[in-house]
Design an enzyme around this catalytic site. Structure first.
Site, mmCIF file in Angstrom:
data_model
loop_
_atom_site.group_PDB
_atom_site.id
_atom_site.type_symbol
_atom_site.label_atom_id
_atom_site.label_comp_id
_atom_site.label_asym_id
_atom_site.label_seq_id
_atom_site.Cartn_x
_atom_site.Cartn_y
_atom_site.Cartn_z
ATOM 1 N N GLU A 76 36.743 -36.362 32.700
ATOM 2 C CA GLU A 76 35.910 -35.377 33.376
ATOM 3 C C GLU A 76 34.689 -35.156 32.484
ATOM 4 O O GLU A 76 34.841 -34.898 31.282
ATOM 5 C CB GLU A 76 36.658 -34.048 33.550
ATOM 6 C CG GLU A 76 35.809 -33.041 34.316
ATOM 7 C CD GLU A 76 36.385 -31.636 34.358
ATOM 8 O OE1 GLU A 76 37.371 -31.366 33.637
ATOM 9 O OE2 GLU A 76 35.836 -30.806 35.109
ATOM 10 N N ARG A 83 50.134 -37.341 24.808
ATOM 11 C CA ARG A 83 48.801 -37.274 24.217
ATOM 12 C C ARG A 83 48.895 -37.259 22.696
ATOM 13 O O ARG A 83 49.930 -36.935 22.115
ATOM 14 C CB ARG A 83 48.086 -36.032 24.716
ATOM 15 C CG ARG A 83 48.754 -34.761 24.211
ATOM 16 C CD ARG A 83 47.908 -33.490 24.390
ATOM 17 N NE ARG A 83 46.597 -33.735 24.855
ATOM 18 C CZ ARG A 83 46.093 -33.218 25.977
ATOM 19 N NH1 ARG A 83 46.835 -32.432 26.719
ATOM 20 N NH2 ARG A 83 44.852 -33.457 26.322
ATOM 21 N N LYS A 140 39.331 -29.829 24.556
ATOM 22 C CA LYS A 140 37.887 -29.763 24.774
ATOM 23 C C LYS A 140 37.401 -28.321 24.781
ATOM 24 O O LYS A 140 36.308 -28.023 24.307
ATOM 25 C CB LYS A 140 37.534 -30.442 26.108
ATOM 26 C CG LYS A 140 37.344 -31.935 25.979
ATOM 27 C CD LYS A 140 36.625 -32.511 27.182
ATOM 28 C CE LYS A 140 37.617 -33.013 28.206
ATOM 29 N NZ LYS A 140 36.973 -33.752 29.309
#
Length: 566
Positions: free
Chosen positions: A42, A269, A279
């Site tokens: 994104e 992850r 983020k």
RNA sequence: UGUCCGAUGGUGUAAUGGUAGCACUGCAGAUUUUGGUUCUGCCGGUCAAGGUUCGAACCCUUGUCGGACAACCA
């Protein structure tokens, strides 16, 4: 992909679980034997080392199975997304050494198709427009341990939903007044199946579609269908999407048949010790100026690592080493440092730099004389050649390399002690001077003229070898020493404290009086060096023609420092 | 007191019913004109209990622990 020779040889052990799945699929000729992956960021922030893991995984899988990998921007939320991020993402992926298939793809390119499919779902009684307030919908969704309740609009006639949905698109309604919902199962133990929202109204300018749309698809509706449109076979994502998989499959059931169907696969992850990886938190550090931008060398962003002096290969090797699995993991940040050292050791030219200089006068060396010493550029690389480094009567050495009253294991300079000046002469400390504060100001040495490197007297054993820079030839530089940004191994792991409470106040130390050997004069940003005996360094973009600014990438391994600290 | 996922040295990751291996870290030594690099050696592990089997890290059962899920974010 650059320099495949250096790439760690692939898989001397077993396959990871995703490779096993792909090989199984290949064996069964699933999807006609195609392997097509995608990396779907994104564009709402800069890529970090966690993304690098995913990038290396997806593009790497495509490479080993002779398949393809798309870059697809998952740009369905115009409130957070910007072109700045799109650009940085492309730059970072390219820099890492990967090429996406064909062109950059955008979920926003599929808005029309997604809309048509949504209409189809409504017609088939699989979706409906809900006019309830957000709070109401959320309330009806229930909790994980208790089933939800159905919306009063759930069974409205498809024609009614169709009309409303068209008017939603036409901009007749305000933000938040209506949504399109999939009609799945309000009693499902999986929250994501309780009539998930497919579209929301958002009167918001989009960085690519401008003002064409005022309804935007939600992740679950957009993502799987984008995979389907692009012919993705293996849709690899992180663990938190595990519970979304039934919905991913449910949507596909409405559109796909058994001939071709993408499969979502989840992996764990990356977590790094002493680091935050979300983020949102990285944005916070940038916005609140705890760091100097997304590419601050202390940031775990790709751009930060690049500026810090990391190489693409070192990051790819790191990604290979950490592996891929489904269990939660925390990788020691030391492994990342090992990976840069490993690569930089191979490629970085050795140079002399004195970070905290103290002057040494070689009293019996002829005044005004300059000798050019021949120094090997890289002992690990015979092709790197050698260079000449000027030596003279006055030189700088590292303040740390002298002790007035050294312990027996200190192999450096001290009163009456002999040390070798690397590539030059053996010198003996005869005297030293201190200022009124007791701070060392000057060291006086004598040198042995027969001990010149390569000469007859050079072979005798001397305990220590020091780096040095000739005073009259030295160039000045600012050197920035970085340490980990957080002083706690797990800055997020404290419920009572904010992660920013653990910011290491010493994460950046700026040294302004550093002395470099003259060969560094022509260095340009991103040039990498080993400052002999100190560490790996690179030229920062803040450098000007008159002032070099240099970042320390990582110090050399230093057992002595570790030992002497005890 | 729901659903899903996971559990192998300090940290990661292999072994897919047949000798628990590799990497990082740590420790010890060798080499070294970088206390770097390189090389050698060492320490150290299958969550627990049952079961199946000639044989289980792997299969089954139960338990324990950890993670994820209740945005009109992705």
């Amino acid at each position: 992909m650059s320099d495949p020779e250096n790439e760690k040889s692939r898989k001397n052990s077993g396959l990871n679980f995703i490779e096993s799945i792909i090989e199984e699929d290949l064996f069964n000729n699933k999807n006609q034997g195609r392997v097509h992956l995608r990396f779907p960021p994104e564009p709402n922030g800069y890529l970090h080392i966690g993304h690098a893991k995913s990038i290396c995984l997806n593009f790497g899988l495509a490479k080993t199975y002779d398949g393809l990998c798309n870059l697809r921007f998952d740009d369905t939320n115009p409130e957070k997304e910007e072109v700045e991020y799109v650009d940085s993402i492309m730059e970072d992926i390219s820099w890492l050494g990967f090429e996406w298939h064909d062109k950059p793809y955008y979920a926003s390119d599929y808005f029309e198709q997604l809309y048509d499919w949504a209409v189809q779902l409504i017609k088939n009684g699989k979706a409906y427009v809900d006019e309830q307030a957000q709070e109401k919908i959320s309330e009806q969704r229930g909790v994980p341990t208790r089933p939800g309740t159905e919306s009063p609009f759930r069974n409205r006639p498809p024609e009614e939903s169709l009309g409303l949905f068209a008017r939603m698109r036409d901009g007749e309604f305000e933000n938040g007044t209506m949504v399109l919902r999939a009609k799945v199962d309000m009693a499902s133990p999986n929250m994501h199946m309780r009539d998930p929202i497919m579209y929301r109204i958002l009167h918001q300018h989009h960085h690519r579609t401008a003002d064409k749309w005022c309804i935007y698809p939600m992740y679950d509706w957009a993502h799987g269908q984008s995979d389907f449109i692009e012919g993705i076979t293996h849709s690899v994502c992180t663990l938190e999407f595990e519970l979304h998989r039934p919905l991913y499959d449910w949507f596909l059931d409405q559109l796909a048949d058994e001939r071709y169907r993408p499969q979502q696969i989840e992996f764990a992850r990356l977590n790094l010790s002493y680091t935050v990886m979300s983020k949102r938190k990285l944005l916070e550090l940038v916005r609140e100026a705890y760091v100097n931008g997304w590419d601050d060398p202390r940031m775990p962003t790709i751009s930060g690592l690049r500026r810090r002096g990391y190489t693409p290969l070192s990051i790819r090797n790191f990604a290979d080493r950490i592996g891929v699995a489904k269990r939660n993991n925390v990788i020691d940040v030391g492994l990342l440092e090992f990976s840069v050292r490993e690569h930089l050791n191979q490629i970085a030219p050795r140079v002399f730099a004195v970070l905290d200089p103290v002057k040494v006068i070689i009293t019996n060396f002829p005044e005004g004389e300059v000798e050019q010493m021949e120094l090997v550029n890289n002992p690990e690389d015979p092709d790197a050649g050698s260079r000449r480094v000027p030596f003279s009567r006055e030189i700088y050495i590292e303040r740390d390399d002298f002790m007035e009253d050294p312990p027996k294991k200190f192999f450096r300079m001290g009163p009456g002690r002999e040390v070798r000046l690397k590539g030059a002469y053996i010198v003996k400390c005869e005297d030293f001077e201190k200022d009124e504060n007791g701070r060392l100001t000057e060291i006086h040495c004598s040198y042995d003229p027969t001990s010149k490197s390569g000469g007859t007297g050079a072979s005798r054993k001397v305990k220590g070898t020091l780096h040095w820079v000739s005073v009259q030839h030295a160039i000045d530089a600012e050197v920035r020493l970085y340490d980990r940004l957080f002083s706690d191994e797990d800055p997020n792991g404290h419920n009572d404290k904010d992660f920013k409470d653990f910011i290491n106040p010493e994460s950046l130390k700026t040294l302004t009086n550093c002395k470099l050997e003259p060969s560094l004069k022509s260095a340009v940003p991103e040039d990498k060096f080993q400052f002999q005996r100190l560490g790996y360094f690179c030229v920062d973009k803040d450098s000007t023609p008159t002032q070099l600014v240099i970042n320390r990438t990582v110090p050399l391994r230093d057992p002595w420092a570790k030992k002497s600290k005890r």
